[in-house]
Design a protein around this motif. Structure first.
Motif, PDB file in Angstrom:
ATOM      1  N   TRP A 174      33.086  59.997   5.315  1.00 16.49           N
ATOM      2  CA  TRP A 174      32.306  59.678   4.115  1.00 16.49           C
ATOM      3  C   TRP A 174      30.961  59.104   4.532  1.00 16.49           C
ATOM      4  O   TRP A 174      30.864  58.392   5.522  1.00 16.49           O
ATOM      5  N   ARG A 175      29.953  59.373   3.717  1.00 15.85           N
ATOM      6  CA  ARG A 175      28.635  58.724   3.842  1.00 15.85           C
ATOM      7  C   ARG A 175      28.371  58.076   2.494  1.00 15.85           C
ATOM      8  O   ARG A 175      28.395  58.743   1.464  1.00 15.85           O
ATOM      9  N   LEU A 176      28.136  56.779   2.532  1.00 15.91           N
ATOM     10  CA  LEU A 176      27.940  56.014   1.299  1.00 15.91           C
ATOM     11  C   LEU A 176      26.645  55.214   1.382  1.00 15.91           C
ATOM     12  O   LEU A 176      26.224  54.810   2.473  1.00 15.91           O
ATOM     13  N   PRO A 177      26.032  54.945   0.232  1.00 14.60           N
ATOM     14  CA  PRO A 177      24.834  54.101   0.249  1.00 14.60           C
ATOM     15  C   PRO A 177      25.178  52.689   0.696  1.00 14.60           C
ATOM     16  O   PRO A 177      26.275  52.186   0.445  1.00 14.60           O
ATOM     17  N   ALA A 178      24.253  52.071   1.384  1.00 12.89           N
ATOM     18  CA  ALA A 178      24.437  50.686   1.841  1.00 12.89           C
ATOM     19  C   ALA A 178      24.186  49.748   0.665  1.00 12.89           C
ATOM     20  O   ALA A 178      23.181  49.048   0.590  1.00 12.89           O
ATOM     21  N   HIS A 179      25.127  49.764  -0.255  1.00 14.78           N
ATOM     22  CA  HIS A 179      25.020  48.976  -1.483  1.00 14.78           C
ATOM     23  C   HIS A 179      26.382  48.343  -1.748  1.00 14.78           C
ATOM     24  O   HIS A 179      27.417  48.963  -1.460  1.00 14.78           O
ATOM     25  N   PRO A 180      26.416  47.136  -2.291  1.00 15.92           N
ATOM     26  CA  PRO A 180      27.698  46.462  -2.519  1.00 15.92           C
ATOM     27  C   PRO A 180      28.727  47.277  -3.310  1.00 15.92           C
ATOM     28  O   PRO A 180      29.928  47.134  -3.090  1.00 15.92           O
ATOM     29  N   THR A 181      28.287  48.170  -4.198  1.00 12.61           N
ATOM     30  CA  THR A 181      29.248  48.987  -4.948  1.00 12.61           C
ATOM     31  C   THR A 181      30.011  49.955  -4.040  1.00 12.61           C
ATOM     32  O   THR A 181      31.075  50.451  -4.417  1.00 12.61           O
ATOM     33  N   SER A 182      29.490  50.203  -2.854  1.00 17.32           N
ATOM     34  CA  SER A 182      30.161  51.108  -1.916  1.00 17.32           C
ATOM     35  C   SER A 182      31.423  50.505  -1.315  1.00 17.32           C
ATOM     36  O   SER A 182      32.278  51.239  -0.823  1.00 17.32           O
TER      37      SER A 182
END
Length: 137
Positions: free
Chosen positions: A11-19
Motif C-alpha cells: 500500500w501507498r498512503l498519504p502521510a496524514h493522520p487519517t492514514s
C-alpha cells in the motif's frame, strides 16, 4: 516443485493522520482468516505505531508525503515493513514517566518477535517487524 510464496501486499498512503486507521484496517483485512484470531490485535498495534512514527518523523515535505506498507509471510512469521522518505533512523528511547510520547518503539519491541530499521535502496527508511505465526502459549 518448491512451494510458491504469496505475493506481498503493498500500500501507498498519504502521510496524514487519517492514514493510520486506513493502514490498520487494510493490514487486518489482508491477514488470512486462520491467522486473524492470534495476529490481528498485535498486528493492528504494530501497524498503528509504525505508521504514526513514519508520518510524524519520516515524511519530510508535501511532495514526498507518502508512506509505504508491505505485508508478507515468511519463515514462520508475518512481516510488516513501513517505509517513509525520511533519513532519520528510528531508535528505541527510554522516556521518563512525565513524557507524553516516545513509547511507540518500546511497544513494537515488546510485541514483535524481531524488528529492525533498514535504509531503503534509493532514499528513506524502513522499519520491519515480524509476528510469529504460532499462537503464544
Amino acid at each position: 516443485m518448491p512451494e510458491i510464496p504469496l505475493v506481498p501486499v503493498h500500500w501507498r498512503l498519504p502521510a496524514h493522520p487519517t492514514s493510520v486507521r486506513r493502514a490498520r484496517h487494510a493490514v487486518a483485512e489482508s491477514l488470512p482468516d486462520v491467522c486473524r484470531p492470534h495476529l490481528a490485535d498485535d498486528m493492528g498495534l504494530l501497524t498503528s505505531e509504525l505508521v504514526t512514527n513514519a508520518i510524524r518523523h519520516g515524511a519530510c515535505r508535501e511532495d514526498e508525503g507518502l508512506i509505504e506498507l508491505v505485508l508478507w509471510p515468511a519463515d514462520g512469521h508475518y512481516w510488516l515493513a513501513v517505509s517513509d522518505p525520511g533519513t532519520v533512523k528510528p531508535r528505541l528511547a527510554r522516556p521518563d514517566t512525565d513524557s507524553e510520547s516516545g513509547r511507540g518503539l518500546l511497544l513494537v519491541d515488546s510485541l514483535a518477535a524481531a524488528w529492525t530499521v533498514r535504509p531503503r535502496p534509493s532514499r528513506g527508511t524502513s522499519v520491519i517487524a515480524g509476528l510469529s505465526l504460532q499462537p503464544a502459549g
